[in-house]
Design a protein around this motif. Structure first.
Motif, PDB file in Angstrom:
ATOM      1  N   ALA A 472      -8.221 -20.304   0.159  1.00  0.00           N
ATOM      2  CA  ALA A 472      -6.797 -20.161  -0.143  1.00  0.00           C
ATOM      3  C   ALA A 472      -5.976 -19.922   1.117  1.00  0.00           C
ATOM      4  CB  ALA A 472      -6.592 -19.008  -1.133  1.00  0.00           C
ATOM      5  N   GLN A 476      -2.869 -22.201   2.143  1.00  0.00           N
ATOM      6  CA  GLN A 476      -1.549 -21.586   2.302  1.00  0.00           C
ATOM      7  C   GLN A 476      -0.984 -21.868   3.689  1.00  0.00           C
ATOM      8  OE1 GLN A 476      -2.623 -17.608   1.283  1.00  0.00           O
ATOM      9  NE2 GLN A 476      -2.695 -18.044  -0.927  1.00  0.00           N
ATOM     10  N   ALA A 521      -5.158 -18.964  -6.410  1.00  0.00           N
ATOM     11  CA  ALA A 521      -6.434 -19.136  -5.690  1.00  0.00           C
ATOM     12  C   ALA A 521      -7.517 -19.671  -6.602  1.00  0.00           C
ATOM     13  CB  ALA A 521      -6.854 -17.802  -5.074  1.00  0.00           C
ATOM     14  N   ALA A 587     -13.819 -19.572  -2.762  1.00  0.00           N
ATOM     15  CA  ALA A 587     -12.621 -19.322  -3.567  1.00  0.00           C
ATOM     16  C   ALA A 587     -13.054 -18.782  -4.922  1.00  0.00           C
ATOM     17  CB  ALA A 587     -11.812 -20.609  -3.746  1.00  0.00           C
TER      18      ALA A 587
END
Length: 850
Positions: A472, A476, A521, A587
């Protein structure tokens, strides 16, 4: 036929500029008579550009096309551009090219230069290749997996559908004799045209980095040698570091350039053209400059001796590029680049004492084979003949993964999902993820993840910051980069490349959806689970830092992991260690989505398993997801139908040594392995320990039928199971080719000992026998139909070693007189004749009174 000499540049004296030119009529004549050809020609001979042009007007070609495989994109563009210029045409006219995400062809294209994945798709989509008259495999010595597959498919097409299809394998440094034999093809060799190259070794100084060594050697070479310099470095990272060093120190009149596969087309074209202003040039290049492209003016080669080559990385589940030492063939080819236009020098940045492997190992022996297994399933023939056979273990693992990805069914046949995955032209793991999204937004997110997984990590660890092991955080950072605010620990160049790759994937999937700006996520994990179904993990009941993976292994988190506390995760990258794997990247996953997408992988059933601590079978009621046990409760019953499998699993854990090996069975195993290596044409099965463990469910599990303890397996039952892979005919062959005993001249039958070395190759079989028993025997006994001489351990009358030899005649002639002189006094009761060639053999002492 077209005047092929007119296609070549001509020197002022009128002689052809390409050494291959005088051979072109012979090449055309060979292909007129035989549909296959192996052509060996050194770098600079002109085979890449002159052979396709020479074939254009061949009678057998007619109006069909020529397709030439180039392993590298730079070389494909360069070759197509050069041929087009020779014809006075533009690229995309008579000559064009197709590479990943780029195509320059038209309806009138007759010569099409393609990279490896393109050729495979052409063969899979239209096996007959009705509009293609010739397939040329250039630079085949690089032995890329896709090149081997393309040639194997083309050979199969030629054998079954297109006897008129011509196949030409071309290379500069190729084991041509072996390839020609495998292909059943004539072999032609062209002389090159090169000037002398002086090779020197300039090893690094103590604690000297590669970029500092390059700067030192390049500056010295420019000061003492004429011409341009070509520096071979393993990858873009090393090129950037060397460039930074040279930028600050090179004289202003020297132009510094780089060349690698990711360079824009315009920059590649500039490097491959002569300097317009006459300045000297230094080119920092990866091994794309090793073959198929010519850099004008180079008389200095600086060779790091390293390259990036694919190796299977079990941590990621993909084949990754690793920095490795080049082969001697590559070193010679690189050095030859200095002698194209005039005498030159090659400066090798390693000690002269360092030895290199003679040839590059084929990729098929050292990379992940999931993509190959899927291609073969689509082709419908998993037994396709390759120049080097794919390793059985790697192929088995690849097929298991494809079943988890729903690309193959239980019988190993390709599924509709598998065909859709194949059409995407990427690793099956990534293809499964790209197809997994429920809507356009999820598929666009999968494109981002695909680009992230294929790229190097865009985040730099910051001092004092918590460890970033979450996928994640990477995604991001990508989303922030797109909005113009990349985080401090991100590398903008890496994120830009990832963004470009994601955009290309969205175009490939025909997605109009824009990249998402936010995503939970667990959604990233839900998509990654389709790429890594074998790495879905569930938190251990008693240790929150440990996870049981669906492949049955354990993984642990870093102490400061961002994933701590998650019930379900998926690991996209692991470091495999002796006990638990270490999760490097992952994740969280939503259990509800797991149950919705894979309900068949959740089960609740009675099971029988091997308890290693109690060394016994136990019966349990077990809830599980694949290899993850979610709950297990003893039910007090051992199911006889499951006991055989559980005992077979126990052998997988404990090893073959727990089985009742009686006298002679290990020798039988060594004999089979030896004959299998000596005479591969017999096709004897692999009975090495690794192979036996891998196939134990086939040969061993039936022997456990009705048993509930390991020690209940009898020695005779085990021997029958072990040897059952050889039918009566093969057992007779084995006894003839690798006999247990041999009758020596004394009339006695003596044992032959067989052994397998640690690397799996057979050791020379040993015959230990007293010297007197071999009198009169002039030649060394052999096995395997005379192919393998025995290693004779000649013993004294007391059974002590006197000599070891595989040349018995040489021993009698040169060594025996000294042995006789020494042994006659020590063993006077035994015969020591002056003429051992004609003396009677005996296993006894001399009769009393003689």
């Amino acid at each position: 036929m077209r005047d092929v000499v007119s296609l070549c540049a001509v020197t002022p004296t009128g002689s052809p500029a390409f050494p291959i030119t005088p051979m072109l009529p012979e090449i055309l004549g060979s292909l007129a008579d035989h549909p296959r050809l192996v052509l060996e020609a050194p770098p600079g001979a002109g085979k890449t550009t002159q052979v396709p042009l020479a074939l254009l007007d061949a009678d057998w070609l007619g109006t069909r096309r020529i397709v030439m495989l180039e392993p590298r994109r730079v070389a494909a563009r360069s070759a197509a551009s050069f041929m087009a210029r020779q014809l006075g045409d533009d690229v995309g006219g008579t000559v064009g090219y197709r590479i990943r995400f780029e195509s320059r062809i038209s309806a009138r294209t007759r010569i099409e230069v393609v990279t490896e994945g393109i050729l495979t798709r052409m063969l899979q989509d239209d096996p007959e290749l009705s509009d293609v008259g010739a397939l040329l495999f250039d630079e085949f010595h690089e032995r890329h997996l896709a090149g081997d597959l393309g040639l194997a498919l083309a050979r199969d097409v030629q054998a079954g559908l297109r006897e008129d299809l011509r196949l030409v394998v071309m290379s500069a440094t190729l084991d041509g004799a072996r390839i020609a034999q495998w292909l059943d093809a004539p072999r032609l060799s062209s002389a090159g045209r090169s000037y002398p190259v002086e090779v020197s070794h300039v090893p690094p100084k103590r604690d000297e980095t590669l970029e500092h060594q390059v700067r030192r050697v390049v500056l010295d070479a420019l000061a003492t040698q004429p011409g341009d310099a070509l520096v071979f470095l393993p990858g873009q990272r090393e090129i950037a570091r060397a460039r930074a060093q040279l930028d600050a120190t090179l004289p202003g009149e020297v132009e510094l350039l780089v060349l690698h596969g990711e360079l824009p087309v315009e920059a590649q074209t500039h490097v491959l053209q002569p300097a317009g202003d006459g300045r000297r040039r230094v080119v920092l290049a990866t091994n794309v400059a090793e073959s198929s492209v010519t850099l004008p003016g180079v008389r200095i080669v600086v060779d790091s001796g390293q390259a990036r080559e694919p190796r299977f990385d079990p941590n990621s589940g993909f084949s990754r590029l690793e920095t490795v030492a080049i082969s001697q063939a590559s070193a010679d080819q690189r050095a030859g680049r200095a002698g194209r236009v005039a005498p030159g020098v090659a400066l090798r940045l390693w000690p002269e004492s360092q030895r290199l492997e003679p040839q590059r190992r084929p990729e098929i022996a050292q990379v992940d084979l999931a993509a190959l297994a899927l291609e073969l399933a689509a082709w419908g023939d998993t037994a396709l003949a390759f120049p080097d056979t794919p390793p059985a273990g790697a192929m088995g693992a690849a097929q298991d993964l494809l079943r988890r990805l729903d690309a193959l069914d239980a019988r190993g046949a390709i599924t509709p999902t598998g065909r859709r995955m194949l059409a995407l032209g990427t690793h099956p793991r990534l293809a499964a993820m790209l197809l997994a999204g429920n809507d356009a937004d999820e598929r666009a997110l999968a494109c981002d993840l695909c680009a992230l997984l294929e790229a190097r990590d865009p985040l730099r660890p910051l001092p004092g910051a918590p460890r970033s092991d979450g996928v994640a955080a990477r995604w991001q950072a990508l989303a922030a980069f797109r909005s113009g605010r990349a985080p401090a620990d991100a590398q903008r160049g890496a994120l830009a490349a990832i963004d470009t790759a994601a955009r290309q994937w969205r175009r490939r999937l025909k997605l109009d959806a824009s990249p998402q700006t936010s995503a939970p996520a667990h959604l990233l994990g839900d998509l990654l689970a389709h790429a890594f179904p074998d790495r879905i993990g569930h938190r251990h009941a008693r240790d929150a830092s440990r996870y049981t993976l669906s492949n049955g292994r354990m993984a642990r988190l870093f102490d400061d992991s961002s994933l701590r506390g998650e019930a379900w995760i998926v690991a996209s990258e692991l470091r495999y260690e002796a006990r638990d794997a270490l999760l490097l990247r992952g994740a969280p996953v939503d259990e509800a989505r797991l149950r919705a997408q894979w309900p068949d992988r959740f089960s609740d059933a009675d099971e029988t398993r091997w308890d290693a601590e109690r060394r016994a079978l136990v019966g349990e009621r077990v809830r599980r997801f694949d290899g993850i046990v979610l709950d297990a409760r003893a039910n007090g019953r051992v199911d006889p139908a499951q006991a055989a499998q559980a005992l077979s699993d126990a052998v997988g854990v404990l090893g073959l040594a727990v089985l009742p090996w009686r006298d002679g069975l290990r020798q039988w195993q060594a004999r089979v392995q030896a004959v299998r290596a000596w005479m591969p044409e017999l096709g004897l099965p692999d009975v090495s320990d690794d192979a036996l463990l891998a196939t134990r469910d086939t040969w061993l599990r039936p022997a456990f039928a009705g048993l509930t303890r390991l020690d209940a397996l009898g020695a005779d039952t085990f021997a029958d199971a072990l040897q059952g892979g050889l039918d009566w005919t093969r057992r007779q062959q084995l006894d003839r080719l690798a006999p247990v005993r041999i009758t020596v001249p004394s009339g006695m039958a003596r044992a032959i000992e067989y052994a397998i070395e640690a690397d799996g190759t057979p050791a020379p079989p040993v015959l230990a026998v007293k010297l007197q028993e071999l009198f009169g025997l002039t030649t060394t006994p052999t096995v395997a139909d005379g192919r393998v001489p025995l290693m004779i351990h000649l013993l004294s009358p007391a059974g002590r070693p006197l000599q070891v030899t595989r040349d018995l005649a040489g021993f009698w002639e040169r060594t025996y007189p000294e042995v006789r002189k020494e042994m006659k006094g020590r063993y006077p009761k035994h015969p020591w004749p002056e003429d051992p060639w004609n003396a009677p053999a005996t296993h006894r002492a001399k009769p009393r009174g003689t």
